[in-house]
Design a protein around this motif. Structure first.
Motif, mmCIF file in Angstrom:
data_model
loop_
_atom_site.group_PDB
_atom_site.id
_atom_site.type_symbol
_atom_site.label_atom_id
_atom_site.label_comp_id
_atom_site.label_asym_id
_atom_site.label_seq_id
_atom_site.Cartn_x
_atom_site.Cartn_y
_atom_site.Cartn_z
ATOM 1 N N TYR A 128 40.861 36.113 47.246
ATOM 2 C CA TYR A 128 39.798 35.616 45.970
ATOM 3 C C TYR A 128 38.353 35.223 46.643
ATOM 4 C CZ TYR A 128 42.814 35.469 42.054
ATOM 5 O OH TYR A 128 43.768 35.724 40.886
ATOM 6 N N GLN A 129 38.365 34.414 47.580
ATOM 7 C CA GLN A 129 37.265 34.087 48.425
ATOM 8 C C GLN A 129 36.272 35.298 48.764
ATOM 9 O OE1 GLN A 129 35.567 30.978 48.278
ATOM 10 N NE2 GLN A 129 33.832 31.966 49.297
ATOM 11 N N LEU A 130 37.070 36.210 49.677
ATOM 12 C CA LEU A 130 36.553 37.343 50.304
ATOM 13 C C LEU A 130 35.833 38.228 49.165
ATOM 14 C CD1 LEU A 130 36.136 39.070 52.518
ATOM 15 C CD2 LEU A 130 38.422 39.998 52.136
ATOM 16 N N ILE A 131 36.517 38.366 48.166
ATOM 17 C CA ILE A 131 35.886 39.500 47.070
ATOM 18 C C ILE A 131 34.905 38.925 46.262
ATOM 19 C CG2 ILE A 131 37.578 38.893 45.023
ATOM 20 C CD1 ILE A 131 37.647 41.992 44.544
ATOM 21 N N VAL A 132 35.049 37.649 46.385
ATOM 22 C CA VAL A 132 33.655 36.923 45.550
ATOM 23 C C VAL A 132 32.439 36.917 46.414
ATOM 24 C CG1 VAL A 132 32.698 34.586 45.150
ATOM 25 C CG2 VAL A 132 34.882 35.539 43.994
ATOM 26 N N LYS A 133 32.501 36.636 47.728
ATOM 27 C CA LYS A 133 31.522 36.578 48.959
ATOM 28 C C LYS A 133 31.163 38.002 49.183
ATOM 29 C CE LYS A 133 30.647 35.229 53.312
ATOM 30 N NZ LYS A 133 30.637 36.723 54.163
ATOM 31 N N SER A 134 32.000 39.054 49.342
ATOM 32 C CA SER A 134 31.610 40.264 49.643
ATOM 33 C C SER A 134 32.361 41.281 48.992
ATOM 34 C CB SER A 134 32.170 40.255 51.281
ATOM 35 O OG SER A 134 31.348 39.512 52.045
ATOM 36 N N PRO A 135 32.127 41.472 47.646
ATOM 37 C CA PRO A 135 32.690 42.341 46.795
ATOM 38 C C PRO A 135 32.743 44.011 46.998
ATOM 39 C CG PRO A 135 30.397 41.598 45.785
ATOM 40 C CD PRO A 135 30.746 40.800 47.001
ATOM 41 N N ALA A 149 36.707 29.410 52.398
ATOM 42 C CA ALA A 149 35.504 30.164 52.807
ATOM 43 C C ALA A 149 35.597 30.774 54.261
ATOM 44 C CB ALA A 149 34.331 29.407 52.606
ATOM 45 N N THR A 150 36.057 29.792 55.339
ATOM 46 C CA THR A 150 36.198 30.178 56.599
ATOM 47 C C THR A 150 37.156 31.212 56.874
ATOM 48 O OG1 THR A 150 35.502 27.950 57.342
ATOM 49 C CG2 THR A 150 36.550 29.409 59.094
ATOM 50 N N LEU A 151 38.361 31.081 56.159
ATOM 51 C CA LEU A 151 39.531 32.014 56.444
ATOM 52 C C LEU A 151 39.210 33.411 55.645
ATOM 53 C CD1 LEU A 151 42.567 29.942 55.772
ATOM 54 C CD2 LEU A 151 41.594 30.535 57.872
ATOM 55 N N ALA A 152 38.414 33.401 54.729
ATOM 56 C CA ALA A 152 37.905 34.527 54.141
ATOM 57 C C ALA A 152 36.877 35.297 55.012
ATOM 58 C CB ALA A 152 37.107 34.540 52.851
ATOM 59 N N SER A 153 36.131 34.487 55.708
ATOM 60 C CA SER A 153 34.957 34.994 56.741
ATOM 61 C C SER A 153 35.758 35.585 57.961
ATOM 62 C CB SER A 153 34.008 33.837 57.049
ATOM 63 O OG SER A 153 33.233 34.431 58.220
ATOM 64 N N ASP A 154 36.799 34.880 58.304
ATOM 65 C CA ASP A 154 37.650 35.682 59.215
ATOM 66 C C ASP A 154 38.283 36.958 59.009
ATOM 67 O OD1 ASP A 154 37.099 33.217 60.888
ATOM 68 O OD2 ASP A 154 39.176 32.510 60.571
ATOM 69 N N VAL A 155 38.771 37.011 57.917
ATOM 70 C CA VAL A 155 39.191 38.371 57.448
ATOM 71 C C VAL A 155 38.021 39.269 57.380
ATOM 72 C CG1 VAL A 155 40.228 39.562 55.624
ATOM 73 C CG2 VAL A 155 41.050 37.372 56.249
ATOM 74 N N GLU A 156 36.757 39.019 57.075
ATOM 75 C CA GLU A 156 35.877 39.935 56.977
ATOM 76 C C GLU A 156 35.409 40.308 58.452
ATOM 77 O OE1 GLU A 156 31.534 40.810 54.628
ATOM 78 O OE2 GLU A 156 32.615 38.799 54.837
ATOM 79 N N GLY A 157 35.421 39.501 59.417
ATOM 80 C CA GLY A 157 35.285 39.534 60.719
ATOM 81 C C GLY A 157 36.028 40.495 61.477
ATOM 82 N N VAL A 158 37.437 40.412 61.156
ATOM 83 C CA VAL A 158 38.422 41.356 61.685
ATOM 84 C C VAL A 158 37.954 42.627 61.123
ATOM 85 C CG1 VAL A 158 41.065 42.280 61.524
ATOM 86 C CG2 VAL A 158 40.218 39.730 61.880
ATOM 87 N N MET A 159 37.569 42.793 59.769
ATOM 88 C CA MET A 159 37.282 44.334 59.341
ATOM 89 C C MET A 159 36.087 44.837 60.022
ATOM 90 S SD MET A 159 37.812 43.625 55.050
ATOM 91 C CE MET A 159 37.467 45.147 54.640
#
Length: 291
Positions: free
Chosen positions: A137-144, A106-116
């Motif tokens: 997978y976590q990114l698309i579930v959290k922020s589709p 979850a944290t790593l997915a949040s990092d990707v979104e933060g870079v975006m």
């Protein structure tokens, strides 16, 4: 004794394939320099990124222990001909500094979104390999709404998606197993603080030992098209992989029903690491799916 033999066999296979991958990436890989690169301040750390090409954005998320070059070096020159490629190095990997912050999907997915967010990218196509696929997978579930199309290469959204031999493979690993390997060589080549090597490996081993599950129900809610690419012998449980595809609307008789918008590709005679070396095959699948 049998358990020790199996563990050492898995270790030998990982190190051998990493040698092959590293050599291939160095000899045939990335021949272009990024148009820009830098660090995005997100969630208390600095995440390194590289940008190539122009066009619709495609975010690349690497696998465990890899750098951008090791994972994507052979694909970026081709993908960047028609796309804006944003390649990211996760916490402690490559140019991104080590942090004591606990690692989880979850944290790593949040990092990707933060870079975006930092790069002002509202939405993008996302491609993730191995650990990077789980993060995707976590990114698309959290922020589709941030993900247009999703490419998952040799990965799963839950621990049980791997064969038992894979899940048990890291239990007896020690940090010094990775010393004097191409993974260490790649780390030393770009890490901002090489003294953090041992802590990084310890952190990654602990990270791999924690079960995760993004959730069947959440996967079933994904509305974006998904391309699943797997080697026929890459360590993924193919029964679970087929269940994943069915959750996405696949596994139908397309002669009697509409063709699903999500696709499944099984590449023959490929393992987990060798799959990423099939540049033409993966590029063909991705270009067709992302067009």
């Amino acid at each position: 004794m049998k358990k020790l033999f199996n563990t050492l066999t898995i270790l030998k296979a990982i190190l051998l394939t990493s040698v092959i991958l590293f050599t291939a990436a160095r000899s045939n890989g990335q021949q272009i320099k990024p148009a820009s690169s830098g660090y995005a301040p997100v969630n208390g750390i600095k995440v390194y990124y590289e940008i190539y090409g122009q066009g619709k954005p495609l975010v690349l998320i690497h696998g465990a222990f890899y750098t951008i070059e090791m994972n994507w070096g052979q694909l970026i020159p081709e993908l960047s001909k028609t796309r804006k490629i944003i390649a990211i190095e996760m916490q402690g990997h490559g140019h991104t500094p080590y942090s004591d912050r606990k690692l989880d999907i979850a944290t790593l997915a949040s990092d990707v979104e933060g870079v975006m967010d930092y790069l002002k990218v509202d939405s993008a196509d996302i491609a993730g390999y191995s650990m990077g696929g789980s993060v995707a997978y976590q990114l698309i579930v959290k922020s589709p709404k941030r993900v247009n199309k999703l490419v998952i290469i040799s990965s799963t959204y839950k621990t049980d998606g791997w064969l038992p031999v894979i899940n048990g493979g890291f239990k007896d690993f020690k940090p010094d197993f990775f010393d004097h390997t191409p993974i260490k060589t790649a780390y030393d080549a770009v890490a901002p603080d090489k003294t953090k090597w041992r802590k990084f490996i310890e952190q990654m081993i602990a990270f791999a030992a924690v079960p995760f599950n993004v959730g069947d129900a959440n996967i079933a809610k994904i509305t974006s098209p998904v391309l699943l690419i797997s080697g026929d012998n890459d360590g993924l449980d193919k029964v679970e992989l087929m269940k994943t595809y069915q959750l996405m609307g696949g596994g139908v008789s397309a002669d009697l029903a509409p063709m699903p918008k999500s696709h499944l590709a099984i590449v023959p005679a490929q393992g987990h690491v060798s799959l990423m070396m099939q540049t033409k095959t993966i590029l063909g699948y991705m270009n067709d799916f992302l067009k």
